[in-house]
Design a protein around this motif. Structure first.
Motif, PDB file in Angstrom:
ATOM      1  N   GLU A  36       0.759  -1.206   0.100  1.00  0.00           N
ATOM      2  CA  GLU A  36       0.013   0.052   0.053  1.00  0.00           C
ATOM      3  C   GLU A  36       0.758   1.381   0.007  1.00  0.00           C
ATOM      4  OE1 GLU A  36      -3.227   0.365  -0.651  1.00  0.00           O
ATOM      5  OE2 GLU A  36      -2.994  -1.899  -0.895  1.00  0.00           O
ATOM      6  N   ARG A  51       1.876   1.591  -3.881  1.00  0.00           N
ATOM      7  CA  ARG A  51       0.875   1.763  -4.739  1.00  0.00           C
ATOM      8  C   ARG A  51       0.921   2.964  -5.603  1.00  0.00           C
ATOM      9  NH1 ARG A  51      -2.859  -1.706  -5.285  1.00  0.00           N
ATOM     10  NH2 ARG A  51      -2.847  -2.469  -3.165  1.00  0.00           N
ATOM     11  N   PRO A  52       0.571   4.197  -4.613  1.00  0.00           N
ATOM     12  CA  PRO A  52       0.618   5.521  -5.308  1.00  0.00           C
ATOM     13  C   PRO A  52       1.635   5.864  -6.170  1.00  0.00           C
ATOM     14  CG  PRO A  52      -0.119   5.749  -2.845  1.00  0.00           C
ATOM     15  CD  PRO A  52       0.693   4.449  -3.211  1.00  0.00           C
ATOM     16  N   GLU A  63      -0.502  -0.018  -9.345  1.00  0.00           N
ATOM     17  CA  GLU A  63      -1.329  -1.352  -9.028  1.00  0.00           C
ATOM     18  C   GLU A  63      -0.719  -2.342  -9.155  1.00  0.00           C
ATOM     19  OE1 GLU A  63      -3.719  -3.904  -7.201  1.00  0.00           O
ATOM     20  OE2 GLU A  63      -4.138  -1.829  -7.318  1.00  0.00           O
ATOM     21  N   SER A  86       2.858   5.249 -13.597  1.00  0.00           N
ATOM     22  CA  SER A  86       1.625   5.044 -12.844  1.00  0.00           C
ATOM     23  C   SER A  86       0.920   6.330 -12.674  1.00  0.00           C
ATOM     24  CB  SER A  86       2.427   4.657 -11.463  1.00  0.00           C
ATOM     25  OG  SER A  86       1.341   4.684 -10.473  1.00  0.00           O
ATOM     26  N   CYS A  87       1.613   7.333 -12.473  1.00  0.00           N
ATOM     27  CA  CYS A  87       0.859   8.617 -12.441  1.00  0.00           C
ATOM     28  C   CYS A  87       0.073   8.934 -13.668  1.00  0.00           C
ATOM     29  CB  CYS A  87       1.820   9.843 -12.368  1.00  0.00           C
ATOM     30  SG  CYS A  87       2.891   9.891 -10.707  1.00  0.00           S
ATOM     31  N   ALA A 132      -3.104   6.814 -13.414  1.00  0.00           N
ATOM     32  CA  ALA A 132      -3.994   7.300 -12.221  1.00  0.00           C
ATOM     33  C   ALA A 132      -4.668   8.498 -12.640  1.00  0.00           C
ATOM     34  CB  ALA A 132      -3.145   7.182 -10.985  1.00  0.00           C
TER      35      ALA A 132
END
Length: 163
Positions: free
Chosen positions: A60, A63-64, A68, A134-135, A138
């Motif tokens: 967790e 993750r950010p 994922e 990832s950014c 998201a």
């Protein structure tokens, strides 16, 4: 990213670095798997206030930043969790059952001393690339891609790449 690099430098035996190096050799095109190998020991470095270690906390926490799939691979690589339940179901692994098995094998092989894994700073560009991806995924407004998400089969934008 700086905080993550500092945490990774705190790994006393560089096992994450050796795991990532092994994964780079065995699965050169799976960059997220390599990064999961690099950060898989964060659970040991991110201890809860009661001193317990948990893969869920590590997953967790990244993750950010790393997305994922990297978080899922870190969470699922627990040695206590079976990769295949034997009934044809992948026990929540989905398409990553093979990647999880490969990560576990590299993690276990990395325990052997003597593997030259290079230096952590060599991994920073890949960490930044995965974080940028990832950014991008998201971001609901897709700020990094002014054309927005691709449409059509395999991301086709029509003839000549135009929309």
């Amino acid at each position: 990213m700086l905080e993550l690099m500092e945490l990774l430098r705190a790994d006393p035996d560089d096992r994450g670095l050796r795991t990532a190096a092994l994964l780079r050799r065995s699965r050169p095109f799976d960059k997220e798997l390599q990064i999961a190998g690099l950060v898989h020991r964060l659970g040991r470095l991110l201890r809860l206030s009661d001193g317990t270690v948990t893969l869920g906390v590590a997953a967790e926490s990244i993750r950010p930043l790393l997305g994922e799939r990297v978080a899922r691979l870190v969470r699922l690589q627990s040695p206590d969790r079976p990769v295949d339940a034997g009934d044809g179901h992948r026990d929540g692994y989905g398409d990553d059952a093979e990647a999880v098995a490969t990560l576990r094998q590299a993690r276990d092989s990395a325990a052997a001393a003597g593997l030259d894994a290079g230096v952590l700073e060599d991994w920073q560009p890949l960490l930044e690339l995965i974080a940028a991806g990832s950014c991008r995924t998201a971001t609901t407004g897709n700020a990094l891609d002014p054309l927005g998400p691709s449409k059509g089969p395999r991301g086709s934008r029509g003839p000549g790449g135009a929309r």
